[in-house]
Design an enzyme around this catalytic site. Sequence first.
Site, PDB file in Angstrom:
ATOM      1  N   GLN A 122       0.836  -1.199   0.000  1.00  0.00           N
ATOM      2  CA  GLN A 122       0.000   0.000   0.000  1.00  0.00           C
ATOM      3  C   GLN A 122       0.874   1.253   0.000  1.00  0.00           C
ATOM      4  O   GLN A 122       1.537   1.560   0.988  1.00  0.00           O
ATOM      5  CB  GLN A 122      -0.892   0.014   1.245  1.00  0.00           C
ATOM      6  CG  GLN A 122      -1.826   1.215   1.319  1.00  0.00           C
ATOM      7  CD  GLN A 122      -2.543   1.307   2.663  1.00  0.00           C
ATOM      8  OE1 GLN A 122      -1.976   0.996   3.696  1.00  0.00           O
ATOM      9  NE2 GLN A 122      -3.800   1.739   2.644  1.00  0.00           N
ATOM     10  N   GLY A 123       0.872   1.986  -1.101  1.00  0.00           N
ATOM     11  CA  GLY A 123       1.654   3.217  -1.200  1.00  0.00           C
ATOM     12  C   GLY A 123       0.765   4.437  -1.064  1.00  0.00           C
ATOM     13  O   GLY A 123       0.483   5.131  -2.050  1.00  0.00           O
ATOM     14  N   SER A 170       0.815   6.591   2.282  1.00  0.00           N
ATOM     15  CA  SER A 170       1.477   7.605   3.109  1.00  0.00           C
ATOM     16  C   SER A 170       2.727   8.160   2.442  1.00  0.00           C
ATOM     17  O   SER A 170       3.446   7.452   1.731  1.00  0.00           O
ATOM     18  CB  SER A 170       1.870   7.003   4.449  1.00  0.00           C
ATOM     19  OG  SER A 170       0.751   6.441   5.071  1.00  0.00           O
ATOM     20  N   SER A 194       4.340  -1.153   4.077  1.00  0.00           N
ATOM     21  CA  SER A 194       4.517  -2.510   4.598  1.00  0.00           C
ATOM     22  C   SER A 194       4.700  -3.489   3.446  1.00  0.00           C
ATOM     23  O   SER A 194       4.030  -3.372   2.413  1.00  0.00           O
ATOM     24  CB  SER A 194       3.296  -2.938   5.422  1.00  0.00           C
ATOM     25  OG  SER A 194       3.041  -2.010   6.440  1.00  0.00           O
ATOM     26  N   GLU A 210     -10.044  -1.427   5.059  1.00  0.00           N
ATOM     27  CA  GLU A 210      -8.887  -1.586   5.938  1.00  0.00           C
ATOM     28  C   GLU A 210      -9.320  -1.524   7.404  1.00  0.00           C
ATOM     29  O   GLU A 210      -8.859  -2.283   8.234  1.00  0.00           O
ATOM     30  CB  GLU A 210      -7.856  -0.496   5.627  1.00  0.00           C
ATOM     31  CG  GLU A 210      -6.546  -0.680   6.384  1.00  0.00           C
ATOM     32  CD  GLU A 210      -5.462   0.318   5.969  1.00  0.00           C
ATOM     33  OE1 GLU A 210      -5.757   1.220   5.165  1.00  0.00           O
ATOM     34  OE2 GLU A 210      -4.334   0.187   6.466  1.00  0.00           O
TER      35      GLU A 210
HETATM   36  C1  FAD Z   1       3.132  -0.580  11.341  1.00  0.00           C
HETATM   37  C2  FAD Z   1       2.657   0.428  10.344  1.00  0.00           C
HETATM   38  C3  FAD Z   1       2.397   0.020   9.061  1.00  0.00           C
HETATM   39  C4  FAD Z   1       1.984   0.945   8.111  1.00  0.00           C
HETATM   40  N1  FAD Z   1       1.779   0.498   6.840  1.00  0.00           N
HETATM   41  C5  FAD Z   1       1.472   1.395   5.880  1.00  0.00           C
HETATM   42  C6  FAD Z   1       1.375   0.969   4.531  1.00  0.00           C
HETATM   43  O1  FAD Z   1       1.550  -0.198   4.218  1.00  0.00           O
HETATM   44  N2  FAD Z   1       1.098   1.876   3.605  1.00  0.00           N
HETATM   45  C7  FAD Z   1       0.877   3.186   3.922  1.00  0.00           C
HETATM   46  O2  FAD Z   1       0.585   3.951   3.026  1.00  0.00           O
HETATM   47  N3  FAD Z   1       0.957   3.622   5.182  1.00  0.00           N
HETATM   48  C8  FAD Z   1       1.272   2.764   6.176  1.00  0.00           C
HETATM   49  N4  FAD Z   1       1.395   3.193   7.474  1.00  0.00           N
HETATM   50  C9  FAD Z   1       1.256   4.629   7.737  1.00  0.00           C
HETATM   51  C10 FAD Z   1       0.122   5.053   8.645  1.00  0.00           C
HETATM   52  O3  FAD Z   1      -1.083   5.047   7.959  1.00  0.00           O
HETATM   53  C11 FAD Z   1       0.512   6.435   9.176  1.00  0.00           C
HETATM   54  O4  FAD Z   1       1.633   6.293  10.004  1.00  0.00           O
HETATM   55  C12 FAD Z   1      -0.583   7.079   9.939  1.00  0.00           C
HETATM   56  O5  FAD Z   1      -1.689   7.372   9.119  1.00  0.00           O
HETATM   57  C13 FAD Z   1      -0.121   8.357  10.660  1.00  0.00           C
HETATM   58  O6  FAD Z   1       0.570   9.220   9.821  1.00  0.00           O
HETATM   59  P1  FAD Z   1       1.999   9.789  10.257  1.00  0.00           P
HETATM   60  O7  FAD Z   1       2.824   8.633  10.618  1.00  0.00           O
HETATM   61  O8  FAD Z   1       2.474  10.687   9.190  1.00  0.00           O
HETATM   62  O9  FAD Z   1       1.740  10.616  11.563  1.00  0.00           O
HETATM   63  P2  FAD Z   1       1.277  12.149  11.640  1.00  0.00           P
HETATM   64  O10 FAD Z   1       0.141  12.354  10.742  1.00  0.00           O
HETATM   65  O11 FAD Z   1       2.476  13.023  11.479  1.00  0.00           O
HETATM   66  O12 FAD Z   1       0.766  12.206  13.137  1.00  0.00           O
HETATM   67  C14 FAD Z   1       1.630  12.498  14.251  1.00  0.00           C
HETATM   68  C15 FAD Z   1       0.740  12.704  15.472  1.00  0.00           C
HETATM   69  O13 FAD Z   1      -0.118  13.818  15.226  1.00  0.00           O
HETATM   70  C16 FAD Z   1      -1.454  13.450  15.406  1.00  0.00           C
HETATM   71  N5  FAD Z   1      -2.288  14.165  14.436  1.00  0.00           N
HETATM   72  C17 FAD Z   1      -2.086  14.372  13.115  1.00  0.00           C
HETATM   73  N6  FAD Z   1      -3.109  15.018  12.567  1.00  0.00           N
HETATM   74  C18 FAD Z   1      -3.999  15.241  13.547  1.00  0.00           C
HETATM   75  C19 FAD Z   1      -5.270  15.856  13.617  1.00  0.00           C
HETATM   76  N7  FAD Z   1      -5.881  16.365  12.547  1.00  0.00           N
HETATM   77  N8  FAD Z   1      -5.882  15.863  14.809  1.00  0.00           N
HETATM   78  C20 FAD Z   1      -5.303  15.342  15.920  1.00  0.00           C
HETATM   79  N9  FAD Z   1      -4.122  14.754  15.913  1.00  0.00           N
HETATM   80  C21 FAD Z   1      -3.477  14.692  14.739  1.00  0.00           C
HETATM   81  C22 FAD Z   1      -1.486  11.955  15.142  1.00  0.00           C
HETATM   82  O14 FAD Z   1      -2.592  11.336  15.758  1.00  0.00           O
HETATM   83  C23 FAD Z   1      -0.185  11.519  15.742  1.00  0.00           C
HETATM   84  O15 FAD Z   1      -0.362  11.377  17.122  1.00  0.00           O
HETATM   85  C24 FAD Z   1       1.812   2.298   8.455  1.00  0.00           C
HETATM   86  C25 FAD Z   1       2.075   2.712   9.763  1.00  0.00           C
HETATM   87  C26 FAD Z   1       2.496   1.788  10.708  1.00  0.00           C
HETATM   88  C27 FAD Z   1       2.784   2.279  12.095  1.00  0.00           C
END
Ligand code: FAD
Lengths: 287, 411
Positions: free
Chosen positions: B128-129, B131, B163, B246
């Site tokens: 899944q691409g 993020s 992932s 999902e």
């Molecule tokens: C194990 C794992 C597997 C994953 N696999 C995939 C994958 O295969 N493909 C893929 O595309 N993605 C994947 N992801 C990505 C995942 O979807 C993102 O990590 C997630 O959506 C959060 O985005 P971020 O990491 O950029 O955090 P950020 O968006 O930077 O968030 C940082 C913090 O800010 C808070 N925050 C952000 N915006 C808001 C808001 N509007 N209100 C309140 N709080 C907020 C968040 O809750 C968090 O606490 C994976 C993540 C993990 C941990």
Amino acid sequence: MRFQLTDDQRALRDGVRDLLAGRFDRDALRTAVDTPGHLDRALWRALGDAGFFALCLPEADGGVGLGLPEAVLVFEEAGRVLLPGPLVATHLAAGTVPGAATGERVVTAPAGELLPWRDASDVVQGDATGAVPLASVDPLTPLHKLPGPHAPRSPEAVLLTAAEQLGSAARTCELAVRYAGEREQFGQPIGAFQAVKHLCAQMLVRAELARAAVYAAAVTADPVEIAAAELLADEAAVRNARDCVQVHGGMGFTWEADVHLHLKRSWVRAGTGRTARETEEELAAAL
Amino acid sequence: MDLTYTDEEEEFRARLREWLASVLPGLPPKPSPNDWPGRRAYDLGWQRRLYDAGYAGLHWPADAGGRGATPTQHLIFLEETEKAGAPYVGANFVGLLHAGPTIAAEGTPQQRARWLPPVLRGDEVWCQGFSEPDAGSDLAALRTRATRDGDHYVVSGSKIWTSHAEVADWCELLVRTDPSAPKHRGISWLAMPMDAPGITVRPLRTLAGSAEFAEMFLDDVRVPVANRVGEENDGWRVTMVTLSFERGTAFVGEVVACRRVLGELAAQARKNGRWDDAVLRRRLGRLNAEFRALWRLTQWNVSEAMGVPPARAESRTRGKAGGVPGIGGSVFKLRYSHARQELFDAAAEVLGVAGALDTDHEWTLDRLSSLSYTIAAGTSQIQHNIVAERILGLPKDRPTGLRKDLQKGGR
Ligand SMILES: Cc1cc2nc3c(=O)[nH]c(=O)nc-3n(C[C@H](O)[C@H](O)[C@H](O)COP(=O)(O)OP(=O)(O)OC[C@H]3O[C@@H](n4cnc5c(N)ncnc54)[C@H](O)[C@@H]3O)c2cc1C
């Protein structure tokens, strides 16, 4: 497997909701608050006429012949509107105490170390010797305290009380959401602020989980499921009421808002069963 | 309200149990967490067995190569495979649980014919691409560009947290096809072949020590226009379909696994004396209530997905038409992700200090990886927003107006 309300169950729930909206609206609630210890006998008989107490009594005995799942839906509605009185005890006495099923006689019973509504009831089922009055925190539930060891409540009593807690939890969530959509600060409804929004979301999640537990316990009548339902419904009612006060700000801390009535009743209900400690022990023992 | 299963469903369960009992003992040992080729082979091998036995794509519609089984049968399948300790979906997670269902719901007949059978047979792995480094929670802020060049898109940008990227054949990729449109409107959903020139995958090490996900750099990668699922610039809508799968159905089986672990915790605690600790015992009791109720909530959601006419709607969490799960999944995910973390914290208490600090123990690894559940597939904060706005109908935040007011002095 079809874990959803049937059409009949939905109709029953809606019917009870309408009945209570007509017979026990907010004015009636406030009147009840202003006349502590007084039980509205006309309302009690109206409930009896509607089959509230005879719901689970076999049709051969003049009852409605429904089961625990239906009773749970009805008690959930009672919990939503904070319907006062020893509802659970009278309901459970419908088959044994004459007049209970029809709402002619009000029946109460010891619940844990507490005895609710002793003075306004016609019959006390169980041992009430040595009961002394208690200044009840809930203006809608007069209480006596019982001495000595107490018999455990029946599983049905525990479950129906949990259903009332569920109704209260769902209601305080609704009240919070409504207020959050109306009240404005900083030029927008407070519900647009995440701090408030997230409180509301947590209230819904708590209520939905409790609902799944209570309904499932009603279907299975399994003691461990009932214990789970009790624990989660108590948690949902108490914590949702608390969060609802918070969402209402200063208004939430007034006698005028209904929220405190939900909080106090949920404490009383949580206090009439096993303690959370005992319930958790039972759930642990079942592992 | 009915929690009993029909005779037909019980027969299905019995046949499945029998089959599981016959195949599980002969399964090869699980590869180690960082042996990616080994894991791929293992997970695909299991999928192939499911396929040969008629259990692949059980819940997919028949015209997408699935078995068209009822949601209840699918629930039984998840329950029984978890109970029996069968392999987890693993590398097939994206293909089976959200890319596949999205293509089944939104793809053309040619697209379904090209991509769905290999997922079911266990021939191809998807990743899944979505993020990007600067677009996580704010997914629609993604910047990876796709420019038309004849019958191809030329894609450049970078993705993160992908992932299984190392072993994937295909990637469900979100790209920006119209940079001038408002951010939700210029996105498209593409199926990108992972062997295309210009793709660089750089594994990232997780806090659990394994290289579970990766960074992905895309440098003029050519993707056929025919690989676009849904209309150009309509990718956000397709994305919502993917995300509802999902969150809506992907975690269902795990609740059963958690209940199994909870039983193992109690047994272990009784053996090693930790059971005498009343605080711990009560904590396990509370978790028992929690996971029982989560399982019941799952049954409720599945029953709801089986379709109740909207006029008789119980709540506003129900699924849309076409078997797309509703946002009740967010309610479930919120409570489940936190309960899972509490479960493995309790496991650490059962193990005692040395046991809890030993990464050779499966529970320690599970405890570490449980931290991802409140982040992946949308953080808890984002799920709370979804529940509050889409289920409870609370208003959206308007940060600009707010900031202006705060500048004026607030209270
Ligand atoms: C194990 C794992 C597997 C994953 N696999 C995939 C994958 O295969 N493909 C893929 O595309 N993605 C994947 N992801 C990505 C995942 O979807 C993102 O990590 C997630 O959506 C959060 O985005 P971020 O990491 O950029 O955090 P950020 O968006 O930077 O968030 C940082 C913090 O800010 C808070 N925050 C952000 N915006 C808001 C808001 N509007 N209100 C309140 N709080 C907020 C968040 O809750 C968090 O606490 C994976 C993540 C993990 C941990």
